[in-house]
Design an enzyme around this catalytic site. Sequence first.
Site, mmCIF file in Angstrom:
data_model
loop_
_atom_site.group_PDB
_atom_site.id
_atom_site.type_symbol
_atom_site.label_atom_id
_atom_site.label_comp_id
_atom_site.label_asym_id
_atom_site.label_seq_id
_atom_site.Cartn_x
_atom_site.Cartn_y
_atom_site.Cartn_z
ATOM 1 N N ARG A 1 10.900 -12.793 2.742
ATOM 2 C CA ARG A 1 11.685 -11.573 2.660
ATOM 3 C C ARG A 1 12.900 -11.681 3.577
ATOM 4 N NH1 ARG A 1 8.656 -5.878 3.569
ATOM 5 N NH2 ARG A 1 8.809 -6.427 5.755
ATOM 6 N N ARG B 1 13.775 -10.648 9.355
ATOM 7 C CA ARG B 1 13.368 -9.734 10.423
ATOM 8 C C ARG B 1 12.386 -10.462 11.311
ATOM 9 N NH1 ARG B 1 11.231 -4.074 8.184
ATOM 10 N NH2 ARG B 1 9.366 -5.276 8.643
ATOM 11 N N LYS C 1 0.822 -1.214 0.000
ATOM 12 C CA LYS C 1 0.000 0.000 0.000
ATOM 13 C C LYS C 1 0.860 1.270 0.000
ATOM 14 C CE LYS C 1 -1.651 0.715 3.896
ATOM 15 N NZ LYS C 1 -1.279 1.761 4.859
ATOM 16 N N ARG D 1 -0.176 -9.742 13.201
ATOM 17 C CA ARG D 1 -0.357 -8.388 12.640
ATOM 18 C C ARG D 1 -1.582 -8.361 11.731
ATOM 19 N NH1 ARG D 1 5.140 -7.442 9.796
ATOM 20 N NH2 ARG D 1 4.321 -5.436 9.145
ATOM 21 N N ARG E 1 -8.492 5.333 11.145
ATOM 22 C CA ARG E 1 -8.287 4.017 11.765
ATOM 23 C C ARG E 1 -9.539 3.559 12.483
ATOM 24 N NH1 ARG E 1 -2.326 3.225 12.817
ATOM 25 N NH2 ARG E 1 -1.813 2.619 10.687
#
Length: 221
Positions: free
Chosen positions: A127, A161, A15, A172, A90
């Site tokens: 990743r 990470r 995004k 998340r 939000r």
Amino acid sequence: MALNLVMFGPPGAGKGTQASRLAVERGIPKISTGDILRDAVQAGTELGRQAKAVMDAGELVSDETMVGIVRERLERDDAASGFILDGFPRTVAQALALDAFLEGRDPLVVVELAVPDDNLVNRLSKRRVCARCGAIVGPQPDVLPAESATCGTCGGTLVQRSDDREDVVRERLRVYHQRTSPLVEFYKRRPSFRSLDGSHGPDLVARAVGEAVDTAVGASG
Ligand SMILES: [Zn+2]
């Protein structure tokens, strides 16, 4: 006609990248909540001072303060011909306040980048980050075992990470869906709401976003 756009998308959907690309293309500011908060604090405005006190105490900035800060930002000249909001609203209370602020201006366009959770978990868990220079590598479908892969820029070791670990990504995503679904419910019946498949490559998604925005601006409402 001004392009007043809100973009939603789960972590890993790209995004931020899409919002930045579109902002450059259309010559309008990309406004992310993190950036505005930092700016307001730095500029030392009244609201910036309030927000800083709250954040220093380790608490969440209230809807009222967030709305005030976003309003201050949207009243600046460079947002008169449009803006792309990233990370705001939000909550439904923030969305209502945004509607009130935009009354009399061009209608709000809302674009959701939707990507299946499994796809995002897959993307993010592949990743790697260079432990030496911080370069982000991937997602690579055929990534080598992390310990044997090296950075193409500096030869450093590529590591995962902790944020990109599957269990962390799933959590998340759970939080994202929980927080965002009331907003999607709030916006989705409007003719200017678009939900796009964000699982394609960035160029294809950018084209889809551009088209969605152009048809949604015409749809109004
Ligand atoms: Zn490196």
